[in-house]
Design a protein around this motif. Structure first.
Motif, PDB file in Angstrom:
ATOM      1  N   ASP A 176       0.827  -1.206   0.000  1.00  0.00           N
ATOM      2  CA  ASP A 176       0.000   0.000   0.000  1.00  0.00           C
ATOM      3  C   ASP A 176       0.859   1.252   0.000  1.00  0.00           C
ATOM      4  OD1 ASP A 176      -2.268  -1.536   0.000  1.00  0.00           O
ATOM      5  OD2 ASP A 176      -2.551  -1.453   2.179  1.00  0.00           O
ATOM      6  N   LEU A 177       1.931   1.234   0.783  1.00  0.00           N
ATOM      7  CA  LEU A 177       2.792   2.411   0.879  1.00  0.00           C
ATOM      8  C   LEU A 177       3.425   2.730  -0.471  1.00  0.00           C
ATOM      9  CD1 LEU A 177       4.041   4.596   2.647  1.00  0.00           C
ATOM     10  CD2 LEU A 177       5.883   2.989   3.202  1.00  0.00           C
TER      11      LEU A 177
ATOM     12  N   ARG B  84       0.890   4.243  -2.854  1.00  0.00           N
ATOM     13  CA  ARG B  84       0.561   5.625  -2.516  1.00  0.00           C
ATOM     14  C   ARG B  84       1.699   6.576  -2.882  1.00  0.00           C
ATOM     15  NH1 ARG B  84      -2.148   2.992   2.732  1.00  0.00           N
ATOM     16  NH2 ARG B  84      -4.287   2.887   1.898  1.00  0.00           N
TER      17      ARG B  84
ATOM     18  N   ARG C 160       2.024   2.642   6.527  1.00  0.00           N
ATOM     19  CA  ARG C 160       1.149   2.396   5.384  1.00  0.00           C
ATOM     20  C   ARG C 160       0.865   3.663   4.579  1.00  0.00           C
ATOM     21  NH1 ARG C 160      -4.133  -0.688   7.021  1.00  0.00           N
ATOM     22  NH2 ARG C 160      -4.258  -0.673   4.728  1.00  0.00           N
ATOM     23  N   TRP C 161       1.118   4.829   5.182  1.00  0.00           N
ATOM     24  CA  TRP C 161       0.876   6.087   4.502  1.00  0.00           C
ATOM     25  C   TRP C 161       2.161   6.922   4.519  1.00  0.00           C
ATOM     26  CZ3 TRP C 161      -3.687   7.459   2.070  1.00  0.00           C
ATOM     27  CH2 TRP C 161      -4.787   6.646   2.325  1.00  0.00           C
TER      28      TRP C 161
END
Length: 330
Positions: free
Chosen positions: A3-4, A7, A40-41
């Motif tokens: 996910d990271l 993004r 994750r972000w």
């Protein structure tokens, strides 16, 4: 794909396509290597870094890489103006009397604006003592400037007018780009000018029997501040242009919006009769502010477009002309 990483790839779209294709994988790999395993972000710092890098590369692609130094110069002038206004208004709220005519007040001060002006003066102090944290202090002052409107409405407290708060917020927004690695004597300038403005306000308003006539955030003072900002920017641009430095010219384009907002009150008063309004109400003021933003942004975009065309023309003239070989025809 994690996910990271996905993004980061989406965030990287701020860069020009050619730059992403050439270095996108390298940039993403660097951020992933530095990120914690459970993240994750993207962090706020990473987002800011990517956005700044993307804007820088896009400006370089259109031949306007010198816009960013111009923005930094505009940020310095904006911060000096914002702290100067804060020093003047803070002293005015302190030395004037608000209860003589039964006007509402905020304790010993005229309005809740004293909290706003104190936050900007604090930012000037932080700029001198801890320049690395000045952006946090400016962000706090911006938040205070925005929060005073709903808080004052909620508790029915007096506050500065919107035509005072809106240009202050715009000046503060530009001030977020202020450089931190400057000499101490340069960092002292906003605080010094703010102190001088406070002394002027104290001398002009001290001893008056009421602030109702002498201090009501009069609209006449802000246009003069805008004119002083414009003249300072023009003088700075002229001096820098003598050395072939275009920072001052870009700073003028960037500062057109806050300069226009500083004249919001008289502009609104003059526009109200034209649009059939009985007075400068909220609708007219909002429309006038929108026009100022639109004109300022359009002027800057037009300047960028002209610079891009001129750069493309220079590149075309500078490129070597390929002549055919008289023997092989290639």
């Amino acid at each position: 794909m994690r996910d990271l990483e996905r993004r980061y790839r989406k965030l990287l779209r701020v860069y020009p396509t050619s730059y992403r294709q050439a270095r996108g994988a390298e940039i993403i790999g660097t951020y992933l290597d530095l990120a914690e395993s459970e993240r994750r972000w993207p962090s706020i710092l990473d987002v800011t870094d990517v956005l700044a890098g993307g804007i820088r590369e896009r400006l370089r692609a259109v031949g306007a890489a010198d816009l960013l130094p111009g923005v930094r110069l505009a940020a310095v002038l904006s911060f000096i103006t914002a702290t100067t206004l804060a020093g003047f208004w803070a002293a005015a709220e302190t030395v004037t009397v608000s209860d003589t005519w039964g006007s509402p007040s905020f304790g010993p001060f005229a309005t809740t604006g004293i909290v706003v002006w104190a936050s900007w003066l604090l930012a000037a102090v932080v700029h001198v003592l801890a320049p690395a944290r000045v952006h946090i202090a400016i962000g706090l002052a911006l938040s205070t400037t925005a929060a005073v409107v709903p808080v004052a409405a909620l508790f029915e407290l007096p506050r500065p007018y919107m035509f005072v708060l809106v240009p202050q917020a715009m000046l503060g927004f530009l001030a977020l780009a202020i450089p931190t690695h400057t000499a101490r004597r340069h960092r002292l300038m906003p605080l010094t000018v703010a102190a001088a403005a406070a002394l002027i306000a104290a001398g002009a308003l001290s001893g008056r029997s009421t602030w109702f006539y002498r201090f009501s955030y009069g609209g006449a003072f802000l246009p003069e501040a805008g004119a002083a900002l414009l003249l300072t920017a023009m003088l700075t641009a002229a001096i820098l242009s003598l050395r072939g430095d275009t920072r001052g010219l870009w700073a003028i384009f960037v500062l057109l919006t806050p300069i226009g907002l500083l004249a919001l009150y008289p502009l609104t008063e003059n526009i109200a009769p034209v649009v059939g309004a009985g007075h400068a109400d909220f609708r007219v003021a909002t429309g006038t502010a929108a026009v100022v933003f639109l004109l300022g942004g359009t002027t800057l975009v037009t300047a960028l477009a002209i610079r891009r065309r001129s750069s493309a023309a220079v590149d075309t003239l500078a490129s070597p002309v390929h002549e055919r070989c008289p023997q092989c025809g290639r």
